[in-house]
Write a protein that holds these residues in place. Structure first.
Motif, PDB file in Angstrom:
ATOM      1  N   TYR A  39      16.200 -59.198  45.281  1.00  0.00           N
ATOM      2  CA  TYR A  39      14.943 -58.578  45.681  1.00  0.00           C
ATOM      3  C   TYR A  39      14.000 -59.568  46.360  1.00  0.00           C
ATOM      4  CZ  TYR A  39      16.938 -54.882  42.907  1.00  0.00           C
ATOM      5  OH  TYR A  39      17.790 -53.921  42.427  1.00  0.00           O
TER       6      TYR A  39
ATOM      7  N   ALA B 112      15.283 -59.782  49.807  1.00  0.00           N
ATOM      8  CA  ALA B 112      14.881 -58.573  50.532  1.00  0.00           C
ATOM      9  C   ALA B 112      13.413 -58.655  50.943  1.00  0.00           C
ATOM     10  CB  ALA B 112      15.134 -57.333  49.671  1.00  0.00           C
TER      11      ALA B 112
ATOM     12  N   CYS C 204      17.097 -55.973  56.000  1.00  0.00           N
ATOM     13  CA  CYS C 204      16.684 -55.715  54.616  1.00  0.00           C
ATOM     14  C   CYS C 204      17.467 -54.513  54.080  1.00  0.00           C
ATOM     15  CB  CYS C 204      15.177 -55.461  54.560  1.00  0.00           C
ATOM     16  SG  CYS C 204      14.533 -55.190  52.900  1.00  0.00           S
TER      17      CYS C 204
ATOM     18  N   LEU D 197      20.146 -54.837  50.932  1.00  0.00           N
ATOM     19  CA  LEU D 197      20.038 -54.047  49.708  1.00  0.00           C
ATOM     20  C   LEU D 197      21.234 -53.099  49.554  1.00  0.00           C
ATOM     21  CD1 LEU D 197      16.231 -53.194  49.819  1.00  0.00           C
ATOM     22  CD2 LEU D 197      17.373 -54.751  48.223  1.00  0.00           C
TER      23      LEU D 197
ATOM     24  N   LEU E 208      17.027 -48.347  43.918  1.00  0.00           N
ATOM     25  CA  LEU E 208      17.530 -49.175  45.012  1.00  0.00           C
ATOM     26  C   LEU E 208      17.712 -48.334  46.275  1.00  0.00           C
ATOM     27  CD1 LEU E 208      18.427 -51.967  45.983  1.00  0.00           C
ATOM     28  CD2 LEU E 208      20.741 -51.353  45.294  1.00  0.00           C
TER      29      LEU E 208
END
Length: 174
Positions: A81, A84, A96, A100, A115
């Motif tokens: 995270y 990201a 990004c 993810l 998510l």
């Protein structure tokens, strides 16, 4: 009239974006700029339109900035995270989304839904980058329906609150 780079309307642009983005994701995993440098070199040997060449140059600069930050702070790469968020801060919304998404299949339950909403959030801003407002509103609505009630499940390193506020603005301004 100058034609702008748009991977949603031009196959060459989409191929460039996807090829470069894949090389960057590989570089993130390896902690090494070599895959990006190779991709830029490979693309440089093709006769690409000026808009694609400009995109490659701009992306390369952003990729280099991200990889530099990650090499100076190895803990960033260990946190899905935080990485990201770093991509988001460089307006690398497509990357990004891709970063993810590679973890999406490994999760289950509510964590997977959250998510997915984060992936949709990045997708919303990739769509907006190319003035695809109708699609952006649709994706933003889906993302917000999960993120608003479950924002506490998003790790602090992603700082979801400002992104939720922007999603609301996208929907409100539609």
């Amino acid at each position: 009239m100058k034609i702008l780079f748009n991977p949603f309307e031009d196959r060459t642009d989409r191929d460039v974006r996807n090829f470069l983005g894949s090389a960057f994701i590989c570089a993130l995993h390896k902690g090494d700029q070599a895959p990006v440098a190779q991709a830029v070199s490979d693309l440089g040997r093709k006769k690409l339109p000026e808009r694609a060449q400009s995109y490659i140059t701009a992306r390369y600069a952003r990729y280099t900035a991200v990889l530099s930050q990650m090499s100076s702070n190895p803990l960033l790469g260990a946190d899905l995270y935080a990485t990201a968020a770093l991509l988001w801060d460089e307006s690398l919304f497509f990357e990004c989304h891709e970063w993810l998404e590679q973890n999406y299949r490994t999760l289950q339950g509510q964590e997977k839904k959250v998510l997915q909403a984060m992936i949709r959030t990045a997708g919303t801003f990739e769509l907006l980058t190319y003035n695809r407002k109708k699609a952006a509103v649709s994706v933003a609505t889906k993302a917000l329906s999960v993120l608003e009630p479950h924002f506490l499940q998003v790790p602090e390193s992603f700082n979801i609150q400002p992104k939720i506020a922007r999603l609301k603005t996208v929907i409100k301004d539609a």
